[in-house]
Design a protein around this motif. Structure first.
Motif, PDB file in Angstrom:
ATOM      1  N   VAL A 159       0.819  -1.170  -0.054  1.00 22.54           N
ATOM      2  CA  VAL A 159       0.134   0.175  -0.015  1.00 22.54           C
ATOM      3  C   VAL A 159       0.744   1.261   0.051  1.00 22.54           C
ATOM      4  CG1 VAL A 159      -1.612   1.263   1.452  1.00 22.54           C
ATOM      5  CG2 VAL A 159      -1.976  -1.069   1.257  1.00 22.54           C
ATOM      6  N   ALA A 160       1.697   1.319   0.770  1.00 30.18           N
ATOM      7  CA  ALA A 160       2.976   2.325   0.614  1.00 30.18           C
ATOM      8  C   ALA A 160       3.513   2.594  -0.369  1.00 30.18           C
ATOM      9  CB  ALA A 160       3.700   2.262   2.057  1.00 30.18           C
ATOM     10  N   GLU A 161       4.067   1.602  -1.022  1.00 27.69           N
ATOM     11  CA  GLU A 161       4.913   1.934  -2.089  1.00 27.69           C
ATOM     12  C   GLU A 161       4.206   2.161  -3.414  1.00 27.69           C
ATOM     13  OE1 GLU A 161       8.132  -0.423  -5.046  1.00 27.69           O
ATOM     14  OE2 GLU A 161       7.399  -1.534  -3.202  1.00 27.69           O
ATOM     15  N   ASN A 162       2.829   1.579  -3.511  1.00 27.63           N
ATOM     16  CA  ASN A 162       2.050   1.829  -4.543  1.00 27.63           C
ATOM     17  C   ASN A 162       1.187   3.309  -4.251  1.00 27.63           C
ATOM     18  OD1 ASN A 162       2.102  -0.534  -6.815  1.00 27.63           O
ATOM     19  ND2 ASN A 162       2.332  -1.424  -4.851  1.00 27.63           N
ATOM     20  N   THR A 163       1.086   3.629  -3.192  1.00 24.68           N
ATOM     21  CA  THR A 163       0.562   5.198  -3.030  1.00 24.68           C
ATOM     22  C   THR A 163       1.133   5.921  -3.873  1.00 24.68           C
ATOM     23  OG1 THR A 163       0.112   4.603  -0.807  1.00 24.68           O
ATOM     24  CG2 THR A 163      -0.006   7.116  -1.567  1.00 24.68           C
ATOM     25  N   SER A 164       2.734   5.701  -4.309  1.00 24.45           N
ATOM     26  CA  SER A 164       3.329   6.559  -5.136  1.00 24.45           C
ATOM     27  C   SER A 164       3.410   5.975  -6.525  1.00 24.45           C
ATOM     28  CB  SER A 164       4.863   6.539  -4.684  1.00 24.45           C
ATOM     29  OG  SER A 164       5.560   7.191  -5.709  1.00 24.45           O
ATOM     30  N   ASP A 165       3.553   4.857  -6.818  1.00 21.03           N
ATOM     31  CA  ASP A 165       3.649   4.247  -8.084  1.00 21.03           C
ATOM     32  C   ASP A 165       2.435   3.884  -8.959  1.00 21.03           C
ATOM     33  OD1 ASP A 165       6.189   3.810  -7.558  1.00 21.03           O
ATOM     34  OD2 ASP A 165       6.386   1.919  -7.857  1.00 21.03           O
ATOM     35  N   GLY A 166       1.258   3.601  -8.088  1.00 22.15           N
ATOM     36  CA  GLY A 166       0.030   3.423  -8.769  1.00 22.15           C
ATOM     37  C   GLY A 166      -1.176   4.645  -8.660  1.00 22.15           C
ATOM     38  N   VAL A 167      -0.672   5.622  -7.817  1.00 23.49           N
ATOM     39  CA  VAL A 167      -1.578   6.800  -7.818  1.00 23.49           C
ATOM     40  C   VAL A 167      -0.676   7.948  -7.966  1.00 23.49           C
ATOM     41  CG1 VAL A 167      -3.199   7.903  -6.195  1.00 23.49           C
ATOM     42  CG2 VAL A 167      -2.916   5.563  -6.126  1.00 23.49           C
ATOM     43  N   ILE A 168       0.271   8.528  -7.196  1.00 24.30           N
ATOM     44  CA  ILE A 168       0.576   9.825  -7.015  1.00 24.30           C
ATOM     45  C   ILE A 168       1.529  10.072  -8.345  1.00 24.30           C
ATOM     46  CG2 ILE A 168       2.033  11.604  -6.062  1.00 24.30           C
ATOM     47  CD1 ILE A 168      -0.499  10.693  -4.599  1.00 24.30           C
ATOM     48  N   ALA A 169       2.308   9.052  -8.661  1.00 26.30           N
ATOM     49  CA  ALA A 169       3.216   9.312 -10.037  1.00 26.30           C
ATOM     50  C   ALA A 169       2.472   9.469 -11.374  1.00 26.30           C
ATOM     51  CB  ALA A 169       4.377   8.184  -9.882  1.00 26.30           C
ATOM     52  N   PRO A 170       1.383   8.504 -11.645  1.00 24.51           N
ATOM     53  CA  PRO A 170       0.612   8.766 -12.905  1.00 24.51           C
ATOM     54  C   PRO A 170      -0.105   9.972 -12.763  1.00 24.51           C
ATOM     55  CG  PRO A 170      -0.242   6.659 -11.562  1.00 24.51           C
ATOM     56  CD  PRO A 170       1.278   7.285 -10.857  1.00 24.51           C
ATOM     57  N   LEU A 171      -0.528  10.257 -11.811  1.00 23.73           N
ATOM     58  CA  LEU A 171      -1.470  11.603 -11.366  1.00 23.73           C
ATOM     59  C   LEU A 171      -0.746  12.672 -11.824  1.00 23.73           C
ATOM     60  CD1 LEU A 171      -4.054  12.200  -8.432  1.00 23.73           C
ATOM     61  CD2 LEU A 171      -2.365  14.025  -9.402  1.00 23.73           C
ATOM     62  N   LEU A 172       0.557  12.924 -11.320  1.00 24.78           N
ATOM     63  CA  LEU A 172       1.432  13.920 -11.908  1.00 24.78           C
ATOM     64  C   LEU A 172       1.668  13.808 -13.260  1.00 24.78           C
ATOM     65  CD1 LEU A 172       3.669  13.920  -8.452  1.00 24.78           C
ATOM     66  CD2 LEU A 172       1.863  15.515  -9.047  1.00 24.78           C
ATOM     67  N   PHE A 173       2.260  12.677 -13.790  1.00 19.69           N
ATOM     68  CA  PHE A 173       2.450  12.691 -15.060  1.00 19.69           C
ATOM     69  C   PHE A 173       1.157  13.076 -16.046  1.00 19.69           C
ATOM     70  CE2 PHE A 173       6.317  10.597 -14.057  1.00 19.69           C
ATOM     71  CZ  PHE A 173       7.014  10.870 -15.039  1.00 19.69           C
ATOM     72  N   MET A 174       0.038  12.755 -15.560  1.00 12.28           N
ATOM     73  CA  MET A 174      -1.222  13.064 -16.325  1.00 12.28           C
ATOM     74  C   MET A 174      -1.473  14.696 -16.178  1.00 12.28           C
ATOM     75  SD  MET A 174      -3.735   9.955 -16.375  1.00 12.28           S
ATOM     76  CE  MET A 174      -3.714   9.434 -14.526  1.00 12.28           C
ATOM     77  N   ALA A 175      -1.298  15.260 -14.823  1.00 12.01           N
ATOM     78  CA  ALA A 175      -1.349  16.472 -14.642  1.00 12.01           C
ATOM     79  C   ALA A 175      -0.438  17.568 -15.561  1.00 12.01           C
ATOM     80  CB  ALA A 175      -1.072  16.687 -13.225  1.00 12.01           C
ATOM     81  N   GLY A 177       0.896  16.258 -18.601  1.00 14.19           N
ATOM     82  CA  GLY A 177       0.888  15.886 -20.049  1.00 14.19           C
ATOM     83  C   GLY A 177      -0.409  15.011 -20.374  1.00 14.19           C
ATOM     84  N   GLY A 178      -1.495  15.157 -19.660  1.00 14.26           N
ATOM     85  CA  GLY A 178      -2.534  14.315 -20.008  1.00 14.26           C
ATOM     86  C   GLY A 178      -2.348  13.092 -19.940  1.00 14.26           C
ATOM     87  N   ALA A 179      -3.507  12.259 -20.575  1.00 16.33           N
ATOM     88  CA  ALA A 179      -3.439  10.810 -20.578  1.00 16.33           C
ATOM     89  C   ALA A 179      -2.292  10.204 -21.163  1.00 16.33           C
ATOM     90  CB  ALA A 179      -4.583  10.312 -21.033  1.00 16.33           C
ATOM     91  N   LEU A 180      -1.757  10.531 -22.190  1.00 19.36           N
ATOM     92  CA  LEU A 180      -0.724  10.163 -22.991  1.00 19.36           C
ATOM     93  C   LEU A 180       0.571  10.084 -22.025  1.00 19.36           C
ATOM     94  CD1 LEU A 180      -1.010  11.493 -26.666  1.00 19.36           C
ATOM     95  CD2 LEU A 180      -1.429   9.206 -26.013  1.00 19.36           C
ATOM     96  N   ALA A 181       0.741  10.996 -21.272  1.00 24.27           N
ATOM     97  CA  ALA A 181       1.941  11.140 -20.412  1.00 24.27           C
ATOM     98  C   ALA A 181       1.578   9.993 -19.112  1.00 24.27           C
ATOM     99  CB  ALA A 181       1.917  12.538 -19.644  1.00 24.27           C
ATOM    100  N   GLY A 182       0.432   9.813 -19.090  1.00 24.92           N
ATOM    101  CA  GLY A 182       0.186   8.603 -18.023  1.00 24.92           C
ATOM    102  C   GLY A 182       0.534   7.243 -18.720  1.00 24.92           C
ATOM    103  N   PHE A 183       0.085   7.139 -19.871  1.00 21.59           N
ATOM    104  CA  PHE A 183       0.537   5.894 -20.416  1.00 21.59           C
ATOM    105  C   PHE A 183       2.188   5.864 -20.573  1.00 21.59           C
ATOM    106  CE2 PHE A 183      -3.946   5.862 -22.321  1.00 21.59           C
ATOM    107  CZ  PHE A 183      -4.024   4.428 -22.038  1.00 21.59           C
ATOM    108  N   PHE A 184       2.692   6.908 -20.802  1.00 24.47           N
ATOM    109  CA  PHE A 184       4.089   6.706 -21.174  1.00 24.47           C
ATOM    110  C   PHE A 184       4.620   6.210 -19.533  1.00 24.47           C
ATOM    111  CE2 PHE A 184       8.305   8.978 -19.652  1.00 24.47           C
ATOM    112  CZ  PHE A 184       8.895   8.557 -20.763  1.00 24.47           C
TER     113      PHE A 184
END
Length: 321
Positions: A151-167, A169-176
C-alpha cells in the motif's frame, strides 16, 4: 481548467468510486502482453552476452513505449476531432484506468478480510496476488507487513506518480509512465535472467519516479494529520530511513507509513526461493496488527485526495493566469 485537467479530475473520481471494472479490457494488461511479446522477439534477436542483453533491454524500452502510445494517441485525436466533450470523455476513461487508488484499497483489504475470516493460509494466498516475494511461509505478521508495504509503495507508483504525469501531459503522459513502470515490475529484477536485460527499464523507472516518490512522501506526511496518525513520527522516520532500500524511491513512502503507524517495515525477504537481505524501515515500537491494513489504506486515500486537490488548484491557477 482546460480539457486535460477536467478529464483527470473526472478520471480520479471514477477511480475512487468504482476501481478497475473486471469486465473491461485494461490497458496495463495490454502493456504487459506487449512486454512479453517484445522480450521473446528481442531475446532471439540479440546475442546472449552482457552487451547483447543490455542492447535488447534498450530496444525493449523504446519499442514498448512507442507501441503503448500509438493506440491512445490515435483514439484521442479522433475523439477530440469529433467533439470536445467526446475527447474529454475518452481521456477521462484513460485517466480512470491509469489510476489505482480504489483497486489498491480493494486488493489489500482482501488480505485483511482473508486473515480475519479464514486465517493465515487464506491470508498468504491473498497477499501473493499483490506482492512479488515468496509468501507460502510468511507468518501473520509477515503477511500484514507485506500488505502495508505494498500500500505504501503503490501510493506513489499506482496513484501519485501517474496522477502527476497526467497533470503535466494528459493521459498520454500517463501511458508513458505506465509503460515504463510496468516494464520495471516485469523485467527490472536483480537476478540472473534480468540483471542486464532489465537494466534500462529499471533505471528509467528510477528517474521517472524520483520526484513523484518524494512528493508522495510529503503529501503522505501531511495526510497523517487528516487521518489521526502520527505525522511528527512519520516525518522523523522519513528523514532517517527514506534511503533504506536498494531503489532510490521505494523507501520514501514506506518510511512515512512506518513512522505514521509506529511499526517496523521492510527487512529480509525471500524472492523465488532466494533470501534477500534488506534494511529495516521504522522502529519496532509495537507489533504490526491486521488492523494496520485499513489504517494504511485510509492514509493512502487521504494522500491521493490531497494530491488531486493540489493538482486541481495549480492547474486552475495556471489556466486563469
Amino acid at each position: 481548467m482546460e480539457t486535460a485537467g477536467i478529464a483527470l479530475l473526472l478520471g480520479f473520481f471514477l477511480d475512487l468510486l468504482f476501481g478497475d471494472p473486471h469486465f473491461l479490457w485494461h490497458p496495463v494488461r495490454g502493456i504487459g502482453w506487449l512486454i512479453t511479446r517484445w522480450e521473446r522477439i528481442l531475446r532471439r534477436a540479440f546475442p546472449k552476452t552482457q552487451q547483447g542483453e543490455m542492447a535488447g533491454g534498450i530496444f525493449l524500452v523504446l519499442g514498448v513505449i512507442v507501441y503503448t502510445l500509438i493506440p491512445p494517441a490515435f483514439l484521442l485525436w479522433i475523439a477530440y476531432r469529433v467533439h470536445t466533450v467526446l475527447g474529454i470523455a475518452v481521456e477521462a476513461l484513460f485517466c480512470y484506468q491509469l489510476l489505482a487508488a480504489r483497486s489498491l484499497r480493494d486488493e489489500s483489504m482482501k488480505v485483511y478480510e482473508a486473515l480475519k475470516r479464514k486465517g493465515l493460509p487464506a491470508g498468504r494466498k491473498a497477499v501473493s496476488m499483490i506482492v512479488g516475494r515468496d509468501t507460502e511461509n510468511l507468518s501473520e505478521e509477515g503477511v500484514v507487513k507485506a500488505t502495508v508495504e505494498t500500500v505504501a509503495e503503490n501510493t506513489s507508483d499506482g496513484v501519485i506518480a501517474p496522477l502527476l504525469f497526467m497533470a503535466c501531459g494528459g493521459a498520454l503522459a500517463g501511458f508513458f509512465y505506465k509503460a515504463v513502470n510496468t516494464m520495471d515490475s516485469m523485467v527490472g529484477y536483480q537476478n540472473e535472467k534480468y540483471l542486464f536485460f532489465g537494466r534500462a527499464a529499471a533505471r528509467l523507472d528510477d528517474v521517472l519516479n524520483y520526484i513523484p516518490a518524494r512528493l508522495a512522501a510529503f503529501l503522505m506526511t501531511a495526510a497523517c494529520y487528516l487521518t489521526g496518525l502520527d505525522g511528527s513520527n512519520a516525518w522523523r522516520i522519513y528523514k532517517r530511513d527514506r534511503l533504506n532500500h536498494a531503489s532510490p524511491n521505494s523507501a520514501q513512502t514506506e518510511a512515512v507509513m512506518a513512522g505514521a503507524l509506529g511499526v517496523e517495515l521492510a527487512g529480509d525477504a525471500y524472492y523465488f526461493g532466494v533470501l534477500h537481505k534488506k534494511k529495516t524501515i521504522g522502529d519496532p515500537d509495537r507489533t504490526i496488527l491486521t488492523a494496520d491494513i485499513p489504517r494504511a489504506n485510509r492514509l493512502m486515500i487521504a494522500t491521493s485526495c490531497l494530491a488531486m486537490a493540489a493538482v486541481a488548484a495549480v492547474r486552475g491557477l495556471l489556466y486563469l493566469f
